[in-house]
Design an enzyme around this catalytic site. Structure first.
Site, PDB file in Angstrom:
ATOM      1  N   ARG A 129       0.829  -1.223   0.000  1.00  0.00           N
ATOM      2  CA  ARG A 129       0.000   0.000   0.000  1.00  0.00           C
ATOM      3  C   ARG A 129       0.861   1.270   0.000  1.00  0.00           C
ATOM      4  NH1 ARG A 129      -2.210  -3.524  -1.161  1.00  0.00           N
ATOM      5  NH2 ARG A 129      -4.060  -4.549  -0.356  1.00  0.00           N
TER       6      ARG A 129
ATOM      7  N   SER B 200     -11.050  -1.561   3.404  1.00  0.00           N
ATOM      8  CA  SER B 200     -10.412  -1.898   4.682  1.00  0.00           C
ATOM      9  C   SER B 200     -10.014  -0.613   5.391  1.00  0.00           C
ATOM     10  CB  SER B 200      -9.151  -2.724   4.457  1.00  0.00           C
ATOM     11  OG  SER B 200      -9.492  -3.950   3.887  1.00  0.00           O
TER      12      SER B 200
ATOM     13  N   GLU C 279      -5.676   2.751   6.753  1.00  0.00           N
ATOM     14  CA  GLU C 279      -5.539   2.670   5.288  1.00  0.00           C
ATOM     15  C   GLU C 279      -6.362   3.795   4.652  1.00  0.00           C
ATOM     16  OE1 GLU C 279      -5.576  -1.206   3.488  1.00  0.00           O
ATOM     17  OE2 GLU C 279      -6.260  -0.395   1.577  1.00  0.00           O
TER      18      GLU C 279
END
Ligand SMILES: Cc1cc2nc3c(=O)[nH]c(=O)nc-3n(C[C@H](O)[C@H](O)[C@H](O)COP(=O)(O)OP(=O)(O)OC[C@H]3O[C@@H](n4cnc5c(N)ncnc54)[C@H](O)[C@@H]3O)c2cc1C
Length: 304
Positions: free
Chosen positions: A179, A230, A300
């Site tokens: 990420r 998420s 996130e």
């Protein structure tokens, strides 16, 4: 901030067919979370020249300008944003040449996966069902089911807001990690287009893999509610959703913001959640997990 000057420049660019724009656009309608107050100017460039025209107009009028793709990983503020947001959605040209797929930053990841599958090109199956744009995906190296964009991206083209020019990253220069990418570290760069190298495979086999991933999403994720995916990143060695479940927060709500009963890794909007409620709930989750396990989990979702 010179709103009139900004509007004048935007109108000039509109008359040249470079972009369109909307005034006081509710950000709740631009985010998969369905949360957020109005943005003063929502700007939609039709081409790279339109991106440059938007940036020049913003600089001329001292207007703060931020870039958003599909708004599927962002929590917009309840009070909205006094400034301009450049939405990339119309930068969505797609072309194929052998196994090479070139696409604009605004192209939808799911649509690209479908197009590639039709051509018998494999590598984007995992992206089917991720509700983001290619630019947003490269920014955070979107991934799922043990695959990520890093595996297929070979080059990206960007506009550098500081040096006012175009540039390219190739292969390792993207600094892809979980990420993460070079774009996350340098917020003055706007992804314009991406070149990917895919692999030939049987279209039906590719499609079967995509359908399998989609079925897994439908059965495990609370897709019936607005969310930004998420809420937290994986913590090395742990499944964050399991940790949230273990500290007893599954189903916990602050107003209409709730930890999903179906998948504790998702914070969902059960109707009219506010950004403040989401933030309070997220802080509660972080605190409880730190209290019980002594680890700091990382968000996130991006707070705009
Ligand atoms: C139901 C659901 C499921 C999801 N599943 C997954 C999943 O499986 N895997 C996964 O990784 N993510 C998942 N996500 C999160 C999200 O869809 C992805 O991270 C996606 O890549 C974000 O793209 P976006 O265009 O929506 O980015 P946005 O949310 O619009 O923006 C995110 C960030 O990227 C920046 N950005 C966007 N476009 C550009 C650009 N052209 N140039 C520079 N910066 C840019 C923005 O400034 C912002 O900081 C999911 C989200 C939802 C709602």
């Amino acid at each position: 901030m010179l709103k009139k000057a900004f509007l004048k420049k935007l109108d000039e660019a509109v008359s040249q067919g470079l972009l369109t724009y909307q005034v006081d656009k509710p950000l709740s309608s631009c985010s998969t979370f369905r949360i957020g107050g109005p943005v003063s100017f929502a700007v939609y460039p039709n081409c790279e020249q339109g991106v440059i025209a938007s940036l020049e107009a913003a600089e001329f009028a001292m207007m703060p300008l931020r870039v958003v793709g599909s708004g599927s990983n962002i929590l917009f503020p309840d009070e909205g944003f006094e400034g301009a947001i450049l939405f990339t959605r119309n930068l969505c040209r797609v072309s194929f040449e052998g196994t090479i797929l070139r696409a604009g930053a605004g192209a939808s990841l799911s649509a690209l996966a479908l197009e590639a599958a039709k051509k018998g090109l494999s590598g984007l199956e995992f992206a089917y069902g991720i509700p983001g744009s290619l630019g947003g995906g490269v920014y955070m190296n979107a991934g799922a089911y043990d695959h990520e964009l890093a595996e297929v991206v070979v080059e990206s083209r960007y506009y550098d807001r500081t040096y006012k020019g175009l540039g390219y990253f190739r292969e390792d220069e993207h600094e892809f990690a979980y990420r993460n990418s070079v774009y996350k570290k340098q917020d003055d760069l706007i992804v314009l287009g991406v070149r990917m190298d895919l692999k030939e495979d049987d279209p039906l086999t590719i499609r079967a893999r995509m359908d399998d991933y989609m079925e897994r999403r439908r059965s495990k994720q609370p897709l019936e509610y607005p969310s930004a995916g998420s809420a937290f990143k994986r913590y090395p060695g742990y499944f964050t959703a399991k940790l949230i479940d273990e500290v007893g927060l599954k189903g916990t709500a602050v107003g209409d913001a709730a930890v999903s009963e179906k998948h504790a890794g998702f914070v969902i909007n059960k109707g009219s959640a506010t950004a403040a409620q989401v933030k309070e709930l997220m802080a509660m989750i972080e605190e409880r997990i730190y209290e019980k396990y002594g680890i700091h989990i990382e968000r996130e979702i991006i707070y705009f």
